[in-house]
Scaffold this motif. Structure first.
Motif, mmCIF file in Angstrom:
data_model
loop_
_atom_site.group_PDB
_atom_site.id
_atom_site.type_symbol
_atom_site.label_atom_id
_atom_site.label_comp_id
_atom_site.label_asym_id
_atom_site.label_seq_id
_atom_site.Cartn_x
_atom_site.Cartn_y
_atom_site.Cartn_z
ATOM 1 N N LYS A 1 0.761 -1.227 0.024
ATOM 2 C CA LYS A 1 -0.021 0.079 0.051
ATOM 3 C C LYS A 1 0.968 1.063 -0.025
ATOM 4 O O LYS A 1 1.955 1.394 0.772
ATOM 5 C CB LYS A 1 -0.901 -0.213 1.328
ATOM 6 N N SER A 2 0.432 2.270 -0.775
ATOM 7 C CA SER A 2 1.112 3.594 -0.730
ATOM 8 C C SER A 2 0.596 4.230 0.735
ATOM 9 O O SER A 2 -0.123 3.901 1.375
ATOM 10 C CB SER A 2 0.801 4.384 -1.991
ATOM 11 N N GLU A 3 1.409 5.419 0.773
ATOM 12 C CA GLU A 3 1.137 6.031 2.023
ATOM 13 C C GLU A 3 -0.363 6.369 2.058
ATOM 14 O O GLU A 3 -1.016 6.419 3.222
ATOM 15 C CB GLU A 3 1.860 7.261 2.301
ATOM 16 N N GLN B 1 -3.039 5.178 0.495
ATOM 17 C CA GLN B 1 -3.712 3.974 0.566
ATOM 18 C C GLN B 1 -3.562 3.510 1.996
ATOM 19 O O GLN B 1 -4.795 3.019 2.571
ATOM 20 C CB GLN B 1 -3.178 2.717 -0.556
ATOM 21 N N THR C 1 -1.040 7.658 -10.142
ATOM 22 C CA THR C 1 0.322 7.286 -9.537
ATOM 23 C C THR C 1 1.099 6.434 -10.947
ATOM 24 O O THR C 1 2.025 5.922 -11.022
ATOM 25 C CB THR C 1 0.076 5.717 -8.654
ATOM 26 N N GLY D 1 4.483 1.382 -5.790
ATOM 27 C CA GLY D 1 4.262 2.100 -4.753
ATOM 28 C C GLY D 1 3.092 2.085 -4.126
ATOM 29 O O GLY D 1 2.429 2.955 -3.580
ATOM 30 N N ARG D 2 2.165 1.125 -4.741
ATOM 31 C CA ARG D 2 0.846 1.032 -4.180
ATOM 32 C C ARG D 2 0.465 -0.300 -4.228
ATOM 33 O O ARG D 2 0.761 -1.140 -5.057
ATOM 34 C CB ARG D 2 -0.130 2.018 -4.791
ATOM 35 N N ARG E 1 0.357 11.911 -6.857
ATOM 36 C CA ARG E 1 0.852 10.734 -6.601
ATOM 37 C C ARG E 1 0.680 10.189 -5.114
ATOM 38 O O ARG E 1 0.706 8.867 -5.060
ATOM 39 C CB ARG E 1 2.304 10.687 -7.083
ATOM 40 N N ASP E 2 1.004 10.949 -4.233
ATOM 41 C CA ASP E 2 0.819 10.841 -2.976
ATOM 42 C C ASP E 2 -0.372 11.648 -2.257
ATOM 43 O O ASP E 2 -0.358 11.708 -1.056
ATOM 44 C CB ASP E 2 2.044 10.698 -2.045
#
Length: 423
Positions: free
Chosen positions: A151-153, A155, A291, A312-313, A345-346
Motif C-alpha cells: 500500500k502507498s502512504e 492507501q 500514480t 508504490g501502491r 501521486r501521494d
C-alpha cells in the motif's frame, strides 16, 4: 587491589561493593549496595563483577519503568525485573501452584533488602493490564500488517481511517472497556445508535454496516492472533441495504460539448486537468492515473499506452494490472505529462479538486455525476461499439466471469477498436 574494582571479601565470599548512582536514588533506599558474587575465588569474582553490576542496573531501570500509574508500563516493568532475576513472570495464582522446589527458588531469589517492586515481580502480584478496545486497535496495526503490504502512504491512510472511526464510535457508546467485557447489550446499543442516525437521514445503511464490519475486523483479528479465545457477540447486527447507488455516466454529447469545449478546463491545475483528460478514453480509476510514472507511461512505441502496475501502491485486485492503449484527447494529454502527475501521486485530493471545479463551472451533467462518471461513460461507449466482453473487462481491470484462455487481444488490436470511439 580488589577494592579498586569494587570487589571485596566478606567472610568466605567475595562481593561487589558500589555506590548507588544518583539516577536510582528515588527507587533504591541504600547509598551503597553489596552484591554477592557467590564465589571464594577473587579471580572468578572479578570476572563476574561486570555482569553482576549490569544486572543491578537492569533491575533499577525496570523499577524506574514500573514507577508509574500506567498499568501496562508497570506490568512490563515487572516482567523485565523477573527476567533480570532469571525467571519468567507468572501471576500469583500460577506462582502458588509451582512445585515446592521451584517456589523456594523464587523466594530465595528475592534480595535480602528487596523492595515491593522486586517482591511483586517474583511473586506475580502485579496485575496484568486490561486489553481495552483502544489498546486492541493499537495491537491491530501490527497483527494485521500483511494487509498493508504494497500500500502507498495514501492507501494506508485510507485503510486505517475507517477502522479508527469505527473504534472511536463504539467507544463513544460503550466506553473504552476491556474487550473481554464487551456484551451483547453493548453491540445492540451501538447498532441502535446507527439505526437512529439512519432513521434521521444522516447516514445510509451501507455506512452503518461498514462501521460494524471494521469494528468486527479489529476485534476478531486481535482475538484470533492473541489467542484470547473470546466469544465475541458480533453476529446478526447488519442492516438491510437498499439498492446500491452508482454514479451515472456522462453522455458522449456532454463530454464533447461541455467538458472538452475550448477553455472549459483552463481553471483546473495542470495535473488535475491532465488526469481528467487521460481518463476520457482509458476509463482508469483516478487513483490509478495519479500514480502513473515515466516508466508506466509509454509513448515512444508502436502503440502508445499506459501500464497500470503496483508501483508504490496496492492494486484494487489482481485483475487491475493491465495495459491500456492511448487514443484521442487522452493520448494528447499524456504527451504533455510524460513524467506523470507528481502533484497527486501521494495525495487523495484529486477527485475532490476536480469535482469541486466541475460543480462550480456547471460542468456536471446532473448533481449525481462526478469525475468517476467518466469511467462509466467509457464503458458504455465500448458496450455501444460492440467490443467483446473479454476485451472490455481486460481494459477496465474487471474479473472475467469465466476462465481466461490465451493472452487476449493484442495491444494494437485493442487500440484500433478504441480509436473508433475515442473523443
Amino acid at each position: 587491589m580488589g577494592r579498586s574494582l569494587g570487589v571485596t571479601r566478606r567472610g568466605d565470599t567475595f562481593h561487589l561493593r558500589k555506590r548507588v548512582p544518583a539516577r536510582y536514588r528515588d527507587i533504591e533506599g541504600r547509598d551503597t549496595v553489596w552484591i554477592s558474587l557467590h564465589t571464594d575465588s577473587e579471580s572468578v569474582a572479578k570476572s563476574k563483577a561486570d555482569r553482576a553490576w549490569s544486572q543491578m542496573i537492569e533491575a533499577w531501570e525496570a523499577k524506574l519503568a514500573g514507577d508509574t500509574e500506567d498499568a501496562e508500563a508497570r506490568f512490563a516493568a515487572a516482567q523485565e525485573l523477573a527476567r533480570v532475576r532469571g525467571f519468567r513472570y507468572l501471576d500469583v495464582g500460577k506462582v502458588a501452584k509451582l512445585p515446592p522446589e521451584a517456589l523456594i527458588e523464587r523466594v530465595e531469589a528475592v534480595p535480602a533488602q528487596a523492595d515491593k517492586a522486586e517482591v511483586a515481580a517474583l511473586m506475580g502480584t502485579v496485575p496484568e493490564p486490561q486489553l481495552t478496545i483502544s489498546k486492541a486497535l493499537d495491537l491491530y496495526w501490527t497483527l494485521a500488517r500483511e494487509k498493508t503490504f504494497g500500500k502507498s502512504e495514501d492507501q494506508l491512510r485510507r485503510w486505517k481511517n475507517p477502522r479508527i472511526k469505527a473504534v472511536k464510535n463504539f467507544v463513544a457508546v460503550a466506553g473504552d472497556k476491556g474487550i473481554e467485557n464487551i456484551t451483547r447489550d453493548d453491540m445492540l446499543d451501538f447498532r441502535q445508535m446507527w439505526l437512529e442516525r439512519i432513521e434521521g437521514g444522516e447516514v445510509t445503511a451501507n455506512s452503518a454496516n461498514k462501521d460494524l464490519i471494521h469494528l468486527g475486523d479489529v476485534l476478531k483479528t486481535v482475538n484470533k492472533m492473541k489467542r484470547l479465545g473470546l466469544d465475541l457477540p458480533l453476529g446478526e447486527l447488519s442492516f438491510k441495504e437498499g439498492e446500491t447507488r452508482t454514479r451515472p455516466p456522462f453522455s458522449t454529447d456532454w463530454i464533447r460539448t461541455k467538458l472538452l469545449a475550448p477553455g472549459a478546463l483552463d481553471g483546473l491545475n495542470p495535473d488535475a486537468r491532465g488526469l481528467l483528460l487521460g481518463m476520457v478514453n482509458t476509463g482508469y480509476r483516478p487513483s490509478e492515473g495519479a500514480t502513473l510514472t515515466a516508466e508506466t507511461i509509454r509513448l515512444d512505441c508502436d502503440v502508445p499506452h499506459i501500464s497500470i502496475e503496483p508501483e508504490g501502491r496496492q492494486l484494487k485486485s489482481q485483475y487491475a494490472r493491465r495495459v491500456i492503449p492511448l487514443t484521442g484527447v487522452s493520448l494528447e494529454a499524456f504527451k504533455e505529462f510524460r513524467e506523470g502527475f507528481p502533484r497527486y501521486r501521494d495525495s487523495a485530493t484529486l477527485s475532490a479538486t476536480v469535482n469541486k471545479y466541475l460543480r462550480g463551472k456547471g460542468l456536471l451533467e446532473t448533481p449525481a455525476h462526478s469525475m468517476y462518471s467518466l469511467r462509466h461513460s467509457f464503458e458504455d461507449r465500448m458496450l455501444a461499439a460492440g467490443i467483446d466482453d473479454r476485451i472490455r473487462r481486460d481494459v477496465f481491470g474487471h474479473r472475467l466471469d469465466r476462465e481466461r484462455y490465451g493472452a487476449g487481444a493484442s495491444l494494437a488490436h485493442v487500440r484500433d477498436l478504441l480509436a473508433g470511439l475515442a473523443l
